[in-house]
Design an enzyme around this catalytic site. Structure first.
Site, PDB file in Angstrom:
ATOM      1  N   TYR A 145     -23.154  10.650  -7.796  1.00 33.60           N
ATOM      2  CA  TYR A 145     -23.162  10.385  -6.347  1.00 33.60           C
ATOM      3  C   TYR A 145     -22.360  11.440  -5.574  1.00 33.60           C
ATOM      4  CZ  TYR A 145     -24.303   5.302  -6.821  1.00 33.60           C
ATOM      5  OH  TYR A 145     -24.877   4.088  -7.058  1.00 33.60           O
ATOM      6  N   ALA A 165     -27.139   3.680  -1.980  1.00 29.57           N
ATOM      7  CA  ALA A 165     -27.681   4.920  -1.428  1.00 29.57           C
ATOM      8  C   ALA A 165     -26.837   6.079  -1.890  1.00 29.57           C
ATOM      9  CB  ALA A 165     -27.681   4.858   0.096  1.00 29.57           C
ATOM     10  N   CYS A 185     -12.569   3.974   0.556  1.00 33.26           N
ATOM     11  CA  CYS A 185     -13.769   4.019   1.395  1.00 33.26           C
ATOM     12  C   CYS A 185     -13.462   4.621   2.758  1.00 33.26           C
ATOM     13  CB  CYS A 185     -14.355   2.618   1.562  1.00 33.26           C
ATOM     14  SG  CYS A 185     -15.661   2.573   2.798  1.00 33.26           S
ATOM     15  N   ARG A 198     -27.693  10.235 -13.295  1.00 34.98           N
ATOM     16  CA  ARG A 198     -27.975   9.402 -14.474  1.00 34.98           C
ATOM     17  C   ARG A 198     -27.931   7.924 -14.077  1.00 34.98           C
ATOM     18  NH1 ARG A 198     -24.559   7.640 -18.487  1.00 34.98           N
ATOM     19  NH2 ARG A 198     -22.912   9.057 -17.839  1.00 34.98           N
ATOM     20  N   LYS A 249     -16.777  11.092   4.276  1.00 32.51           N
ATOM     21  CA  LYS A 249     -17.948  11.781   3.726  1.00 32.51           C
ATOM     22  C   LYS A 249     -19.143  11.665   4.661  1.00 32.51           C
ATOM     23  CE  LYS A 249     -20.635   9.308   1.777  1.00 32.51           C
ATOM     24  NZ  LYS A 249     -20.992   8.400   0.697  1.00 32.51           N
ATOM     25  N   HIS A 270     -46.387   1.887  12.760  1.00 34.39           N
ATOM     26  CA  HIS A 270     -47.057   3.185  12.724  1.00 34.39           C
ATOM     27  C   HIS A 270     -46.656   4.046  13.921  1.00 34.39           C
ATOM     28  CE1 HIS A 270     -50.139   5.943  11.434  1.00 34.39           C
ATOM     29  NE2 HIS A 270     -50.551   6.019  12.689  1.00 34.39           N
ATOM     30  N   GLU A 291     -23.671  14.517  -3.027  1.00 35.18           N
ATOM     31  CA  GLU A 291     -23.374  14.371  -1.597  1.00 35.18           C
ATOM     32  C   GLU A 291     -22.613  15.586  -1.074  1.00 35.18           C
ATOM     33  OE1 GLU A 291     -23.476   9.524  -1.217  1.00 35.18           O
ATOM     34  OE2 GLU A 291     -21.512  10.464  -1.295  1.00 35.18           O
ATOM     35  N   TYR A 311      -7.622  -1.104  10.995  1.00 36.82           N
ATOM     36  CA  TYR A 311      -7.356  -1.906   9.794  1.00 36.82           C
ATOM     37  C   TYR A 311      -5.970  -2.535   9.844  1.00 36.82           C
ATOM     38  CZ  TYR A 311     -11.633  -1.095   7.254  1.00 36.82           C
ATOM     39  OH  TYR A 311     -12.943  -1.127   6.856  1.00 36.82           O
ATOM     40  N   CYS A 329     -16.368   6.960   1.504  1.00 39.07           N
ATOM     41  CA  CYS A 329     -17.601   6.725   2.271  1.00 39.07           C
ATOM     42  C   CYS A 329     -17.531   7.199   3.717  1.00 39.07           C
ATOM     43  CB  CYS A 329     -17.931   5.224   2.297  1.00 39.07           C
ATOM     44  SG  CYS A 329     -17.554   4.351   0.794  1.00 39.07           S
ATOM     45  N   GLU A 377       0.860  -1.197   0.000  1.00 43.68           N
ATOM     46  CA  GLU A 377       0.000   0.000   0.000  1.00 43.68           C
ATOM     47  C   GLU A 377       0.888   1.237   0.000  1.00 43.68           C
ATOM     48  OE1 GLU A 377      -3.479   0.820  -0.106  1.00 43.68           O
ATOM     49  OE2 GLU A 377      -2.473   2.762  -0.215  1.00 43.68           O
ATOM     50  N   GLU A 431     -43.742   2.668   6.610  1.00 41.24           N
ATOM     51  CA  GLU A 431     -44.970   1.865   6.463  1.00 41.24           C
ATOM     52  C   GLU A 431     -45.648   2.106   5.114  1.00 41.24           C
ATOM     53  OE1 GLU A 431     -48.330   2.860   9.069  1.00 41.24           O
ATOM     54  OE2 GLU A 431     -47.433   4.817   9.418  1.00 41.24           O
TER      55      GLU A 431
END
Ligand code: NDP
Length: 452
Positions: free
Chosen positions: A177, A341, A43, A204, A51, A435, A181, A99, A48, A35, A440
């Protein structure tokens, strides 16, 4: 058989690479991860997670505003943007440690630096050579910017997550996205936001009702949406950045210009083509359903393959790769019914087919509901929620669920299980609602709307 240093070398310690490596390491394989930046990848470090933390932070603006309608006196409230960024950075440091710990506990060696393939079994990291029987490419993606004059004045989501001060006026280019956001984050934090999109609608690929509905809602939140507009050039000026639009000479002045015009596989300069790995035109590693590239011992997962560029998909691919290659348990990822999402404000969440996609497969029924959520009857906020079901007219099976509104991602995750089980509209209807909730509505939709 050659004696390799490792059973597996993974290039990239993001979501997919870490999952594959820690599983293989945990099963007693000799594994190393190379890395060049921070463990956690897009992410956790640049996408993710940071953000979402900024979204949580910015979201308080809405809570404070809405509280007034409920009788609260809200005074002297202000956001210290720098403090939010610092808090977010502390959490990223903690996650990086988590991690790293996961890799260590699974006996995975972490090699710090840029990995470049020398041949199909050899990876060079800053002049040091490491060999492995199998190599997994999990090097993710990177923001792609168009080549227009002055583009060097623009930032991407990478830098947007690190801005020390909140800009007064942000111009965001793109309608995907990331653009929606960040538009929501900056607007809620108090900036003036102009979002420039080259098409007529945002997002789109999403259902048309979602696209039009979201556009209206974010405009109500004060985001200035410039539709059907291209940015011609950017230029640094004494008081910010000038943004030249379209062909008629109109310019905007911005403090920050952020481009979110897509991401490209991060595969250049790491020796893939030289090692014989076939790449698509945009640099994506071409793999089969077993994540195997054109070189039999080289595999790839996640955004660098440009299949479905979502963290849980990369994790599923990394997991399937490890099970198949190191646990004698052949596993493939199903790309059906992947929920997703967009953490815009209000958020969007969907699972399954859009109306247009479903119509191409056969006759459908459409159920749609737009309503003012109970919370806003008193808060006074002019915001609505939209929910939509796309149903196969022949079998009654629910093919798609779409929602724009508060808590949409939390609600759709549950419905994704129902779609995965092949639930029908009759089974939705036979489910008792909770409810009073917005959710619902998904089990009480009665009125069919003709497919459009
Ligand atoms: P997207 O591909 O989603 O959107 C790119 C946007 O940029 C589109 O609106 C596109 O317009 C526009 N665009 C492209 N080229 C140009 C150009 N030259 N000039 C002007 N506009 C342009 O990319 P993102 O960067 O938003 O996100 C990348 C990926 O990251 C996504 O595919 C997604 O999978 C992932 N992601 C997922 C998130 C989540 O799950 N919540 C969050 C963030 C990212 P047009 O529509 O006209 O093509």
């Amino acid at each position: 058989m050659r004696d390799y240093d490792y059973d597996l070398i993974t290039i990239g310690a993001g979501s997919g690479g870490v999952r594959a490596s820690r599983l293989a390491g945990g099963w007693g394989k000799r594994v190393a991860v190379v890395e060049k930046s921070r463990v956690g990848g897009t992410c956790v470090m640049r996408g993710c997670v940071p953000k979402k933390l900024l979204i949580y932070g910015a979201h308080y603006a809405e809570e404070f505003e809405d509280a007034r309608g409920y009788g609260w006196t809200v005074a002297g409230v202000e956001l210290d943007w720098g403090a939010l960024i610092e808090a977010k950075n502390r959490e990223l440091d903690r996650l990086e440690g988590v991690y790293g710990g996961i890799l260590r506990r699974n006996h995975v060696a972490l090699i710090d630096g840029k990995g470049v393939l020398e041949d199909a079994h050899t990876v060079d990291v800053a002049g040091e050579r490491f060999t492995a029987e199998k190599i997994l490419i999990a090097c993710g993606g990177w923001p792609a910017l168009p080549n227009i004059p002055g583009i060097e004045c623009a930032i991407t989501s990478n830098e947007a997550l690190e801005l020390p001060d909140l800009p007064e006026h942000v111009v965001i280019v793109g309608g995907g996205y990331i653009a929606v956001e960040f538009a929501g984050i900056f607007r809620a934090a108090g900036a003036r936001v102009t979002q420039v999109i080259r098409g007529a609608e945002l997002l789109r690929g999403f259902d048309e009702d979602v696209r039009t509905f979201l556009g209206t809602q974010i405009e109500k939140r004060g985001i200035i949406l410039r539709r059907n507009t291209m940015v011609r050039a950017l230029a640094k000026t004494n008081d910010g950045i000038s943004v030249a639009l379209g062909e008629d000479g109109e310019t905007l002045r911005a403090d920050v210009v952020m481009y979110a015009t897509g991401r490209a596989p991060n595969t250049h300069g790491i020796g893939l083509a030289e090692a014989g790995v076939e790449l698509a035109l945009n640099g994506a590693v071409i793999v089969d359903e077993w994540n195997r590239s054109s070189v039999p011992n080289i595999f790839a997962v996640g955004d660098c393959t440009d299949r479905v560029n979502l963290t849980p998909v990369a994790i599923a691919e990394g997991h399937a790769f490890a099970e198949t290659n190191f646990n004698s348990n052949p596993r493939r990822v199903s790309y059906e019914n992947i929920p997703s999402a967009v953490f815009s404000q209000p958020p969007v969440s969907v699972v399954g087919l859009t109306e247009t996609q479903a119509m191409l497969r056969g006759p459908i029924d459409v159920y749609i509901s737009r309503f003012r959520p109970m919370r806003h009857t008193i808060s006074g906020r002019d915001e609505s929620t939209m929910m939509k079901l796309v149903v196969c007219a022949d079998t009654g099976r629910v093919l798609g669920c779409h929602m724009v509104g508060a808590d949409a991602p939390e609600i759709i995750q549950g419905l994704a299980v129902a779609l995965q089980c092949g639930a029908t509209k009759a089974q939705f209807d036979a489910t008792i609602g909770i409810h009073p909730t917005a959710a619902e509505e998904f089990v009480t939709m009665r009125e069919k709307r003709p497919a459009e």
